[in-house]
Enzyme design. Structure first.
Site, PDB file in Angstrom:
ATOM      1  N   THR A 118       0.816  -1.217   0.000  1.00  0.00           N
ATOM      2  CA  THR A 118       0.000   0.000   0.000  1.00  0.00           C
ATOM      3  C   THR A 118       0.847   1.263   0.000  1.00  0.00           C
ATOM      4  OG1 THR A 118      -0.138  -0.150   2.410  1.00  0.00           O
ATOM      5  CG2 THR A 118      -1.948  -1.106   1.144  1.00  0.00           C
TER       6      THR A 118
ATOM      7  N   LYS B 109       5.199   4.969  15.366  1.00  0.00           N
ATOM      8  CA  LYS B 109       4.598   6.250  15.015  1.00  0.00           C
ATOM      9  C   LYS B 109       5.517   7.365  15.494  1.00  0.00           C
ATOM     10  CE  LYS B 109       0.722   4.857  13.157  1.00  0.00           C
ATOM     11  NZ  LYS B 109       0.423   5.112  11.745  1.00  0.00           N
ATOM     12  N   THR B 110       5.824   8.308  14.611  1.00  0.00           N
ATOM     13  CA  THR B 110       6.665   9.448  14.956  1.00  0.00           C
ATOM     14  C   THR B 110       5.904  10.735  14.640  1.00  0.00           C
ATOM     15  OG1 THR B 110       7.681   9.727  12.778  1.00  0.00           O
ATOM     16  CG2 THR B 110       8.674   8.095  14.242  1.00  0.00           C
TER      17      THR B 110
ATOM     18  N   ASP C  38      -3.485  -9.766  14.153  1.00  0.00           N
ATOM     19  CA  ASP C  38      -4.727  -9.252  13.580  1.00  0.00           C
ATOM     20  C   ASP C  38      -5.162 -10.049  12.359  1.00  0.00           C
ATOM     21  OD1 ASP C  38      -2.612  -8.388  12.037  1.00  0.00           O
ATOM     22  OD2 ASP C  38      -3.349  -6.345  11.785  1.00  0.00           O
TER      23      ASP C  38
ATOM     24  N   ARG D 119      -9.795   1.258   2.841  1.00  0.00           N
ATOM     25  CA  ARG D 119      -8.522   1.627   2.226  1.00  0.00           C
ATOM     26  C   ARG D 119      -8.763   2.326   0.890  1.00  0.00           C
ATOM     27  NH1 ARG D 119      -4.702  -3.368   1.384  1.00  0.00           N
ATOM     28  NH2 ARG D 119      -4.203  -3.035   3.569  1.00  0.00           N
TER      29      ARG D 119
ATOM     30  N   LYS E  86       0.719   1.194  19.412  1.00  0.00           N
ATOM     31  CA  LYS E  86       1.479   0.674  18.283  1.00  0.00           C
ATOM     32  C   LYS E  86       2.818   1.382  18.195  1.00  0.00           C
ATOM     33  CE  LYS E  86      -1.365  -1.457  14.750  1.00  0.00           C
ATOM     34  NZ  LYS E  86      -1.808  -1.394  13.343  1.00  0.00           N
TER      35      LYS E  86
ATOM     36  N   LYS F  65      -8.554  -1.747  10.715  1.00  0.00           N
ATOM     37  CA  LYS F  65      -8.828  -0.478  10.046  1.00  0.00           C
ATOM     38  C   LYS F  65     -10.200   0.051  10.467  1.00  0.00           C
ATOM     39  CE  LYS F  65      -5.169  -1.116   7.291  1.00  0.00           C
ATOM     40  NZ  LYS F  65      -4.859  -2.497   7.603  1.00  0.00           N
TER      41      LYS F  65
ATOM     42  N   HIS G 242       7.386  -0.579   6.496  1.00  0.00           N
ATOM     43  CA  HIS G 242       7.587   0.224   7.693  1.00  0.00           C
ATOM     44  C   HIS G 242       7.869  -0.698   8.873  1.00  0.00           C
ATOM     45  CE1 HIS G 242       3.531  -0.876   8.978  1.00  0.00           C
ATOM     46  NE2 HIS G 242       3.060  -0.430   7.818  1.00  0.00           N
TER      47      HIS G 242
ATOM     48  N   GLN H 241      -7.791 -13.950   0.704  1.00  0.00           N
ATOM     49  CA  GLN H 241      -6.594 -14.383   1.420  1.00  0.00           C
ATOM     50  C   GLN H 241      -6.609 -15.892   1.629  1.00  0.00           C
ATOM     51  OE1 GLN H 241      -5.142 -11.889   4.587  1.00  0.00           O
ATOM     52  NE2 GLN H 241      -4.294 -13.619   5.699  1.00  0.00           N
TER      53      GLN H 241
ATOM     54  N   HIS I   7       6.165  -4.004   9.602  1.00  0.00           N
ATOM     55  CA  HIS I   7       6.506  -5.212   8.838  1.00  0.00           C
ATOM     56  C   HIS I   7       7.764  -5.899   9.362  1.00  0.00           C
ATOM     57  CE1 HIS I   7       4.408  -2.698   5.647  1.00  0.00           C
ATOM     58  NE2 HIS I   7       3.683  -3.784   5.685  1.00  0.00           N
TER      59      HIS I   7
END
Length: 405
Positions: free
Chosen positions: A40, A230-231, A192, A86, A227, A82, A45, A171, A48
């Site tokens: 995506t 995140k910055t 998840d 998306r 999580k 989510k 990131h 999937q 993963h």
């Protein structure tokens, strides 16, 4: 020690479909397994990262990873975790992103001589006939059972599109397709993905009359459940162009004390005795463990040289030892001299906006060299620079080197 024992000891394992059978299988046989990555964005990131570490541990034990790029599923979107649907992506964007993923994965996974496979589910999903798919696959899925899955339950009140409702079937079909193509008998993923993994294993049992297995690993979260990754600037990317090696290093250098041992176990290959020793350090000594974590993780993602540069830059900025050549550098032209510092900070993106710059000064968080800036109308002049370079500190830990060119 079997690879399952290693994964358990390091804290990866969350759920397994058949624990005893999987333990025996991984100890006695060499299997093919897969983990899926929906492209995506044009970079992986930190979310993963765990999946790649699991693949690396499994491959080191002799098992064969299949890295599945979700060229087909990305066109639908996974509702797991989510709150909104998306956004739609073009096939061209998806293919480009998948190619970028491959390069990043090769730091962890050996694809030579068939030791690992890279496949794209667009190769089979985009060719499906919808009626045939419903008759062959859809008939094995109970809508009532699907609606009990966590990935769907949390979306029902807000709205779940029929497009996304198909994701579980797609999937599951991926697992079946890989089972048929390369004897893939296990799917792994973040926790998840549990419902989707169960659906695939069940589909193989129904269609092929044989067992398939599932395993989920923990999601990368802080000790208080947030999580990780995140910055202020957004996600912590594995691409050096999106998150610099220095910023990547600093993220891990500054994590909470309570998260250090877990991250050392999950995100490095250090022996667990050393992980526990470092994790047990207290007070100021925990900084030794944080520096080790930051270096090891940056080395895995960006290589030894970039990790050393990031380490040297951090030491130079925080302790005054060493050169600042590898510090994050922002360049301005001489014509900007004489402008307000707030305007320059916003122009160079050191702050996201002029209002953030004003707040920073009002809260006493902006330093030029060793001097705190207190005047909102402070003007940047040439005499502040030494050898055309000026160190800017934003808050306690965010440094930039401002250079005139």
């Amino acid at each position: 020690m079997s690879v399952l024992d290693i994964l358990k000891e390091r804290g990866f394992i969350q759920q397994l479909t058949h624990e005893d059978e999987i333990a025996e299988l991984l100890a006695k046989e060499k299997i093919t397994f897969y983990i899926g990555f929906d492209p995506t964005a044009d970079s992986l990131h930190v979310g993963h990262f765990l999946g790649m570490m699991v693949m690396a541990h499994m491959q080191q034990a002799g098992h064969r990873p299949v890295c599945l790029i979700g060229g087909g599923t990305t066109m639908v979107g996974d509702p797991s975790g989510k709150t909104d649907m998306r956004k739609m992506m073009t096939q061209e964007d998806i293919v480009y992103n998948g190619e970028r993923f491959k390069k990043q994965m090769q730091r962890f996974i050996d694809f030579s001589d068939g030791k690992a496979l890279m496949v794209n589910n667009a190769d089979w999903l985009l060719e499906l006939n919808y009626i045939d798919f419903l008759r062959e696959i859809g008939m094995h899925f109970s809508v009532n059972r699907m609606l009990t899955a966590e990935c769907f339950k949390q979306r029902l009140d807000k709205g779940l599109s029929f497009l996304e409702f198909n994701y579980m079937l797609m999937q599951a079909y991926d697992f079946l397709a890989l089972n048929r193509q390369c004897d893939c008998i296990m799917q792994m993923g973040g926790d998840d993905q549990w419902s989707n993994i169960l659906a695939g294993a069940d589909l193989i049992r129904r269609k092929e009359s044989k067992l398939a297995y599932g395993l989920t690993f923990t999601l990368l979260t802080t000790s208080d459940g947030r999580k990780m990754g995140k910055t202020v600037a957004g996600a912590l990317w594995l691409d050096a162009e999106k998150t610099s090696p220095y910023d990547f290093y600093q993220y891990w250098r500054n994590i909470d004390d309570a998260d250090v041992e877990k991250c050392l176990a999950l995100l490095t290959f250090m022996p667990m005795d050393e992980v526990r020793r470092l994790g047990a350090l207290q007070d100021k000594e925990i900084n030794i463990a944080k520096k080790t974590l930051a270096f090891e993780v940056t080395k895995l993602i960006h290589g030894q040289e970039e990790a050393e540069k990031a380490q040297q830059a951090a030491e130079a900025l925080f302790s005054g030892a060493g050169a600042l050549d590898n510090a994050p550098t922002v360049t301005i032209t001489p014509d900007l001299l004489g402008s307000k510092i707030i305007d320059i900070l916003a122009t160079t993106a050191i702050v996201s906006s002029k209002s953030e710059g004003r707040r920073l000064i009002q809260q006493g968080g902006l330093h030029l060299g060793d001097s705190k800036v207190t005047d909102l109308d402070f003007v940047l002049t040439a005499d502040l620079f030494e050898n055309d370079s000026l160190l800017i500190r934003k808050g306690k830990k965010n440094f930039h080197r401002l250079v005139i060119k």
